[in-house]
Write a protein that holds these residues in place. Structure first.
Motif, PDB file in Angstrom:
ATOM      1  N   ILE A 109     -39.273 -31.707  20.547  1.00 18.62           N
ATOM      2  CA  ILE A 109     -39.030 -30.920  21.749  1.00 18.62           C
ATOM      3  C   ILE A 109     -40.313 -30.171  22.075  1.00 18.62           C
ATOM      4  O   ILE A 109     -40.868 -29.476  21.220  1.00 18.62           O
ATOM      5  CB  ILE A 109     -37.877 -29.908  21.543  1.00 18.62           C
ATOM      6  CG1 ILE A 109     -36.561 -30.635  21.270  1.00 18.62           C
ATOM      7  CG2 ILE A 109     -37.733 -28.997  22.764  1.00 18.62           C
ATOM      8  CD1 ILE A 109     -35.407 -29.701  20.952  1.00 18.62           C
ATOM      9  N   TYR A 110     -40.807 -30.345  23.295  1.00 19.77           N
ATOM     10  CA  TYR A 110     -42.006 -29.638  23.751  1.00 19.77           C
ATOM     11  C   TYR A 110     -41.603 -28.592  24.781  1.00 19.77           C
ATOM     12  O   TYR A 110     -40.854 -28.884  25.712  1.00 19.77           O
ATOM     13  CB  TYR A 110     -43.013 -30.616  24.363  1.00 19.77           C
ATOM     14  CG  TYR A 110     -43.578 -31.623  23.399  1.00 19.77           C
ATOM     15  CD1 TYR A 110     -44.658 -31.303  22.588  1.00 19.77           C
ATOM     16  CD2 TYR A 110     -43.016 -32.900  23.297  1.00 19.77           C
ATOM     17  CE1 TYR A 110     -45.180 -32.239  21.696  1.00 19.77           C
ATOM     18  CE2 TYR A 110     -43.531 -33.836  22.405  1.00 19.77           C
ATOM     19  CZ  TYR A 110     -44.611 -33.494  21.610  1.00 19.77           C
ATOM     20  OH  TYR A 110     -45.122 -34.419  20.730  1.00 19.77           O
ATOM     21  N   ILE A 111     -42.117 -27.374  24.619  1.00 19.64           N
ATOM     22  CA  ILE A 111     -41.805 -26.281  25.541  1.00 19.64           C
ATOM     23  C   ILE A 111     -43.070 -25.864  26.267  1.00 19.64           C
ATOM     24  O   ILE A 111     -44.117 -25.656  25.652  1.00 19.64           O
ATOM     25  CB  ILE A 111     -41.215 -25.066  24.800  1.00 19.64           C
ATOM     26  CG1 ILE A 111     -39.948 -25.456  24.044  1.00 19.64           C
ATOM     27  CG2 ILE A 111     -40.906 -23.941  25.785  1.00 19.64           C
ATOM     28  CD1 ILE A 111     -39.349 -24.322  23.223  1.00 19.64           C
ATOM     29  N   GLU A 156     -35.961 -20.071  17.533  1.00 20.20           N
ATOM     30  CA  GLU A 156     -34.532 -20.301  17.317  1.00 20.20           C
ATOM     31  C   GLU A 156     -34.233 -21.793  17.144  1.00 20.20           C
ATOM     32  O   GLU A 156     -33.400 -22.171  16.314  1.00 20.20           O
ATOM     33  CB  GLU A 156     -33.727 -19.739  18.495  1.00 20.20           C
ATOM     34  CG  GLU A 156     -33.753 -18.225  18.613  1.00 20.20           C
ATOM     35  CD  GLU A 156     -32.925 -17.551  17.537  1.00 20.20           C
ATOM     36  OE1 GLU A 156     -31.983 -18.189  17.029  1.00 20.20           O
ATOM     37  OE2 GLU A 156     -33.223 -16.390  17.205  1.00 20.20           O
ATOM     38  N   LEU A 157     -34.888 -22.639  17.911  1.00 24.07           N
ATOM     39  CA  LEU A 157     -34.667 -24.084  17.799  1.00 24.07           C
ATOM     40  C   LEU A 157     -35.161 -24.618  16.454  1.00 24.07           C
ATOM     41  O   LEU A 157     -34.526 -25.480  15.839  1.00 24.07           O
ATOM     42  CB  LEU A 157     -35.368 -24.818  18.948  1.00 24.07           C
ATOM     43  CG  LEU A 157     -34.716 -24.664  20.331  1.00 24.07           C
ATOM     44  CD1 LEU A 157     -35.640 -25.194  21.415  1.00 24.07           C
ATOM     45  CD2 LEU A 157     -33.372 -25.396  20.378  1.00 24.07           C
ATOM     46  N   ILE A 158     -36.292 -24.092  15.994  1.00 22.23           N
ATOM     47  CA  ILE A 158     -36.813 -24.498  14.679  1.00 22.23           C
ATOM     48  C   ILE A 158     -35.842 -24.068  13.583  1.00 22.23           C
ATOM     49  O   ILE A 158     -35.588 -24.818  12.633  1.00 22.23           O
ATOM     50  CB  ILE A 158     -38.212 -23.889  14.449  1.00 22.23           C
ATOM     51  CG1 ILE A 158     -39.241 -24.566  15.363  1.00 22.23           C
ATOM     52  CG2 ILE A 158     -38.635 -24.044  12.989  1.00 22.23           C
ATOM     53  CD1 ILE A 158     -40.620 -23.943  15.318  1.00 22.23           C
ATOM     54  N   GLN A 159     -35.276 -22.876  13.727  1.00 21.56           N
ATOM     55  CA  GLN A 159     -34.296 -22.388  12.763  1.00 21.56           C
ATOM     56  C   GLN A 159     -33.084 -23.312  12.703  1.00 21.56           C
ATOM     57  O   GLN A 159     -32.451 -23.453  11.653  1.00 21.56           O
ATOM     58  CB  GLN A 159     -33.844 -20.973  13.138  1.00 21.56           C
ATOM     59  CG  GLN A 159     -34.883 -19.887  12.954  1.00 21.56           C
ATOM     60  CD  GLN A 159     -35.156 -19.593  11.492  1.00 21.56           C
ATOM     61  OE1 GLN A 159     -36.089 -20.115  10.909  1.00 21.56           O
ATOM     62  NE2 GLN A 159     -34.324 -18.766  10.885  1.00 21.56           N
ATOM     63  N   ASP A 160     -32.779 -23.955  13.828  1.00 19.08           N
ATOM     64  CA  ASP A 160     -31.641 -24.874  13.894  1.00 19.08           C
ATOM     65  C   ASP A 160     -31.995 -26.289  13.440  1.00 19.08           C
ATOM     66  O   ASP A 160     -31.166 -27.199  13.526  1.00 19.08           O
ATOM     67  CB  ASP A 160     -31.082 -24.931  15.322  1.00 19.08           C
ATOM     68  CG  ASP A 160     -30.346 -23.650  15.702  1.00 19.08           C
ATOM     69  OD1 ASP A 160     -30.059 -22.843  14.803  1.00 19.08           O
ATOM     70  OD2 ASP A 160     -30.043 -23.464  16.897  1.00 19.08           O
ATOM     71  N   GLY A 161     -33.242 -26.485  13.012  1.00 13.57           N
ATOM     72  CA  GLY A 161     -33.626 -27.768  12.453  1.00 13.57           C
ATOM     73  C   GLY A 161     -34.322 -28.712  13.410  1.00 13.57           C
ATOM     74  O   GLY A 161     -34.600 -29.869  13.054  1.00 13.57           O
ATOM     75  N   PHE A 162     -34.640 -28.253  14.621  1.00 12.76           N
ATOM     76  CA  PHE A 162     -35.333 -29.105  15.582  1.00 12.76           C
ATOM     77  C   PHE A 162     -36.850 -29.050  15.346  1.00 12.76           C
ATOM     78  O   PHE A 162     -37.386 -28.039  14.888  1.00 12.76           O
ATOM     79  CB  PHE A 162     -35.026 -28.671  17.018  1.00 12.76           C
ATOM     80  CG  PHE A 162     -33.602 -28.906  17.437  1.00 12.76           C
ATOM     81  CD1 PHE A 162     -33.176 -30.170  17.824  1.00 12.76           C
ATOM     82  CD2 PHE A 162     -32.679 -27.867  17.438  1.00 12.76           C
ATOM     83  CE1 PHE A 162     -31.868 -30.391  18.212  1.00 12.76           C
ATOM     84  CE2 PHE A 162     -31.365 -28.079  17.815  1.00 12.76           C
ATOM     85  CZ  PHE A 162     -30.952 -29.345  18.207  1.00 12.76           C
ATOM     86  N   HIS A 163     -37.522 -30.159  15.695  1.00 11.68           N
ATOM     87  CA  HIS A 163     -38.979 -30.207  15.634  1.00 11.68           C
ATOM     88  C   HIS A 163     -39.503 -29.798  17.008  1.00 11.68           C
ATOM     89  O   HIS A 163     -39.400 -30.557  17.968  1.00 11.68           O
ATOM     90  CB  HIS A 163     -39.440 -31.620  15.272  1.00 11.68           C
ATOM     91  CG  HIS A 163     -40.913 -31.706  14.989  1.00 11.68           C
ATOM     92  ND1 HIS A 163     -41.508 -32.815  14.447  1.00 11.68           N
ATOM     93  CD2 HIS A 163     -41.895 -30.803  15.179  1.00 11.68           C
ATOM     94  CE1 HIS A 163     -42.811 -32.604  14.325  1.00 11.68           C
ATOM     95  NE2 HIS A 163     -43.065 -31.390  14.765  1.00 11.68           N
ATOM     96  N   VAL A 164     -40.073 -28.589  17.096  1.00 14.49           N
ATOM     97  CA  VAL A 164     -40.432 -28.008  18.393  1.00 14.49           C
ATOM     98  C   VAL A 164     -41.905 -27.624  18.420  1.00 14.49           C
ATOM     99  O   VAL A 164     -42.439 -27.082  17.449  1.00 14.49           O
ATOM    100  CB  VAL A 164     -39.578 -26.746  18.705  1.00 14.49           C
ATOM    101  CG1 VAL A 164     -39.813 -26.277  20.135  1.00 14.49           C
ATOM    102  CG2 VAL A 164     -38.105 -27.019  18.461  1.00 14.49           C
ATOM    103  N   GLN A 165     -42.565 -27.926  19.550  1.00 13.24           N
ATOM    104  CA  GLN A 165     -43.955 -27.534  19.752  1.00 13.24           C
ATOM    105  C   GLN A 165     -44.105 -26.851  21.106  1.00 13.24           C
ATOM    106  O   GLN A 165     -43.656 -27.394  22.118  1.00 13.24           O
ATOM    107  CB  GLN A 165     -44.886 -28.752  19.690  1.00 13.24           C
ATOM    108  CG  GLN A 165     -46.339 -28.423  19.950  1.00 13.24           C
ATOM    109  CD  GLN A 165     -46.905 -27.480  18.906  1.00 13.24           C
ATOM    110  OE1 GLN A 165     -46.886 -27.776  17.714  1.00 13.24           O
ATOM    111  NE2 GLN A 165     -47.417 -26.333  19.350  1.00 13.24           N
TER     112      GLN A 165
END
Length: 227
Positions: free
Chosen positions: A109-111, A23-32
């Motif tokens: 953003i790292y999860i 969902e965060l990637i869909q919102d344009g965030f760079h997430v790993q």
């Protein structure tokens, strides 16, 4: 920024972290997602191995490890619940702490589906260390990550663990009585941690859409205040 998840085993942390990342990637965030599991990219698996070596052998890390072990001063070096050694749990916590410091980024953003606090609670449960004492010892290492607490009851977690029947971690092989005892103790420790730290909490029984939406709002708020 770092996002750590915490919650009872079987509460769906891994599933939630995967959906949240999407969902965060869909919102344009760079997430790993840096949770250590089968889907972890090879470069991060290699990174974790190098960090683990640093925790054990790099002089400053090794010295901090010795100090932490001395402060803990546990009666037994092995857990009564699962086959875990105190040294290994401390190494794992320090590995997470130093990973947070090295990967700290304003853009990415790292999860992590089992974050630092989750590991500290493991230690508290496994070796009968008070939550207050464990938090006191690891507080100086605070990395300013956002910790999201997924709350559900031990009875629910027990059913989820039995239903998934994955047999891919040591907990899945515990007897029902020991597993229930472990989950109850973990739940009690989490409640103490929640009172001490005031974690951001979402309810496992809420719809997945609402949980993701609440988490995204909190992440954007946290990211804005830590620029």
């Amino acid at each position: 920024m770092m996002i750590d998840l915490i919650g009872l085993p079987g509460c769906g942390k891994s599933f939630f972290s995967t959906r949240l990342r999407h969902e965060l990637i869909q919102d344009g965030f760079h997430v790993q997602d840096i949770s250590r599991n089968r889907s972890t990219p090879f470069r991060y698996k290699l990174f974790f191995k190098l960090m683990a070596l640093a925790v054990r052998f790099f002089p400053s890390c090794y010295q901090k490890r010795k100090i932490v072990l001395k402060q803990l001063d546990v009666q037994s070096k092995r857990s009564s619940f699962l086959d875990r050694r105190i040294n290994d749990i401390v190494d794992d916590i320090l590995l997470h702490i130093y990973t947070h410091k090295v990967l700290k980024s304003k853009r990415k953003i790292y999860i992590n589906d089992e974050g630092i606090l989750h590991k500290v609670l493991y230690l508290s449960v496994f070796f009968d260390v008070s939550v207050e004492r464990a938090l006191e010892i690891f507080q100086p290492f605070d990395t300013q990550s956002l910790t999201i607490f997924i709350r559900n009851l031990p009875e629910q977690s027990f059913l989820f663990i039995k239903e998934r029947n994955r047999k891919d971690c040591s907990m899945d092989f515990l007897s029902d009585d020991i597993m229930k005892c472990y989950l109850d103790k973990f739940y009690q420790k989490m409640n103490v941690a929640q009172r001490k730290i005031n974690l951001f909490e979402i309810d496992r029984n809420d719809s997945l859409e609402n949980r993701v939406l609440m988490a995204k709002k909190k992440i954007i708020e946290f990211k804005g205040t830590n620029v």
